[in-house]
Scaffold this active site. Structure first.
Site, PDB file in Angstrom:
ATOM      1  N   GLY A 180       5.332   1.425  12.307  1.00 39.73           N
ATOM      2  CA  GLY A 180       6.110   0.911  11.189  1.00 39.73           C
ATOM      3  C   GLY A 180       6.641   2.060  10.369  1.00 39.73           C
ATOM      4  O   GLY A 180       6.142   3.190  10.462  1.00 39.73           O
ATOM      5  N   GLN A 182       9.383   6.030   2.676  1.00 36.47           N
ATOM      6  CA  GLN A 182       8.981   7.167   3.526  1.00 36.47           C
ATOM      7  C   GLN A 182      10.172   7.992   3.984  1.00 36.47           C
ATOM      8  O   GLN A 182       9.992   9.108   4.465  1.00 36.47           O
ATOM      9  CB  GLN A 182       8.220   6.670   4.760  1.00 36.47           C
ATOM     10  CG  GLN A 182       6.892   6.018   4.434  1.00 36.47           C
ATOM     11  CD  GLN A 182       6.187   5.614   5.706  1.00 36.47           C
ATOM     12  OE1 GLN A 182       6.425   4.537   6.233  1.00 36.47           O
ATOM     13  NE2 GLN A 182       5.326   6.479   6.224  1.00 36.47           N
ATOM     14  N   CYS A 227      -0.786   7.244   9.176  1.00 33.61           N
ATOM     15  CA  CYS A 227       0.480   7.056   8.455  1.00 33.61           C
ATOM     16  C   CYS A 227       1.354   8.275   8.704  1.00 33.61           C
ATOM     17  O   CYS A 227       0.864   9.406   8.632  1.00 33.61           O
ATOM     18  CB  CYS A 227       0.197   6.895   6.967  1.00 33.61           C
ATOM     19  SG  CYS A 227       1.682   6.638   5.974  1.00 33.61           S
ATOM     20  N   LEU A 228       2.630   8.037   8.988  1.00 30.14           N
ATOM     21  CA  LEU A 228       3.540   9.161   9.252  1.00 30.14           C
ATOM     22  C   LEU A 228       3.691  10.056   8.022  1.00 30.14           C
ATOM     23  O   LEU A 228       4.057  11.219   8.153  1.00 30.14           O
ATOM     24  CB  LEU A 228       4.911   8.646   9.706  1.00 30.14           C
ATOM     25  CG  LEU A 228       4.915   7.859  11.026  1.00 30.14           C
ATOM     26  CD1 LEU A 228       6.334   7.433  11.381  1.00 30.14           C
ATOM     27  CD2 LEU A 228       4.306   8.653  12.167  1.00 30.14           C
ATOM     28  N   HIS A 276       0.046  -2.593   5.598  1.00 32.11           N
ATOM     29  CA  HIS A 276       0.256  -1.154   5.452  1.00 32.11           C
ATOM     30  C   HIS A 276       1.695  -0.863   4.994  1.00 32.11           C
ATOM     31  O   HIS A 276       1.907  -0.099   4.048  1.00 32.11           O
ATOM     32  CB  HIS A 276      -0.043  -0.461   6.795  1.00 32.11           C
ATOM     33  CG  HIS A 276       0.159   1.018   6.792  1.00 32.11           C
ATOM     34  ND1 HIS A 276      -0.879   1.916   6.969  1.00 32.11           N
ATOM     35  CD2 HIS A 276       1.272   1.774   6.634  1.00 32.11           C
ATOM     36  CE1 HIS A 276      -0.399   3.148   6.913  1.00 32.11           C
ATOM     37  NE2 HIS A 276       0.908   3.098   6.714  1.00 32.11           N
ATOM     38  N   GLU A 277       2.660  -1.494   5.672  1.00 31.93           N
ATOM     39  CA  GLU A 277       4.073  -1.199   5.358  1.00 31.93           C
ATOM     40  C   GLU A 277       4.478  -1.746   3.996  1.00 31.93           C
ATOM     41  O   GLU A 277       5.228  -1.086   3.262  1.00 31.93           O
ATOM     42  CB  GLU A 277       4.993  -1.744   6.454  1.00 31.93           C
ATOM     43  CG  GLU A 277       4.783  -1.110   7.834  1.00 31.93           C
ATOM     44  CD  GLU A 277       4.781   0.403   7.815  1.00 31.93           C
ATOM     45  OE1 GLU A 277       5.512   1.009   7.013  1.00 31.93           O
ATOM     46  OE2 GLU A 277       4.007   0.994   8.611  1.00 31.93           O
ATOM     47  N   HIS A 294       3.506   0.413   1.152  1.00 31.74           N
ATOM     48  CA  HIS A 294       4.440   1.529   0.917  1.00 31.74           C
ATOM     49  C   HIS A 294       5.527   1.128  -0.080  1.00 31.74           C
ATOM     50  O   HIS A 294       6.008   1.967  -0.843  1.00 31.74           O
ATOM     51  CB  HIS A 294       5.116   1.941   2.231  1.00 31.74           C
ATOM     52  CG  HIS A 294       4.321   2.920   3.054  1.00 31.74           C
ATOM     53  ND1 HIS A 294       3.908   4.143   2.576  1.00 31.74           N
ATOM     54  CD2 HIS A 294       3.889   2.865   4.338  1.00 31.74           C
ATOM     55  CE1 HIS A 294       3.252   4.790   3.532  1.00 31.74           C
ATOM     56  NE2 HIS A 294       3.220   4.038   4.613  1.00 31.74           N
TER      57      HIS A 294
END
Ligand code: NI
Length: 178
Positions: A48, A53, A101-102, A143-144, A147
């Site tokens: 995702g 981000q 996480c990226l 999670h997304e 963000h």
């Protein structure tokens, strides 16, 4: 086009995103952004990616799970575009699993997430979305959408004791799972 991913410490990661103007969704520029976010997610093997981000204050995220080398055991989730998503908890029992996480490269931590959520919002063509996500799918959604509130998985951990460098995690956790 592959977009630059902001890491933890960049203010964009910690800033709550603004709603997307529905009239913008079908514009060429916005559609190009959606394509770029998918390309960026694929490039870095994410499941995702949320707009903050990639330095954009927009309530927008993309997600997809399909034979992901970072999550080899994860059940697949079709490519989904979430615009102005609202998440409601359907099953408040919590399941603890590993996340990465990226924006927090090369780290893993165990995070307890709700088992099942309902998601409403808009999709890629500004169509209404309304679906139920369970287990790993629900985890990715949580999670997304965190963000979009300027929150990351570290905030959801019960403590930092499971926080692990990826290489050590692969050595001691992943290998132990067989
Ligand atoms: Ni993330």
């Amino acid at each position: 086009m592959i977009l630059k991913v902001a890491r933890l410490g960049h203010p964009a990661v910690r800033t709550a995103a603004k709603p997307v103007d529905k009239d913008q969704i079908k514009t060429h520029d916005f559609q190009k952004l959606l394509d770029d976010m998918v390309e960026t997610m694929h490039e870095y093997h994410g499941v995702g990616l949320a707009a903050p981000q990639v330095h954009l204050s927009l309530q927008l995220a993309v997600l997809e799970v399909e034979q992901n080398p970072r999550y080899p055991d994860a059940p697949s989730v079709p490519l989904t575009f979430l615009i102005n998503p609202i998440v409601t908890v359907l099953d408040a029992s919590k399941i603890s699993e590993w996340e990465g996480c990226l924006s927090i490269p090369d780290m893993r931590g165990a995070v307890a997430r709700y088992k099942q959520v309902r998601v409403t919002g808009l999709g890629r063509e500004a169509e209404p979305l309304d679906f139920i996500a369970t287990d790993f799918h629900a985890r990715v959604i949580q999670h997304e959408t965190d963000h979009l509130k300027g929150e990351v998985y570290l905030d959801r951990m019960d403590g930092m004791s499971t926080l692990s460098h990826l290489a050590e995690w692969q050595r001691f956790v992943l290998s132990a799972r067989g």
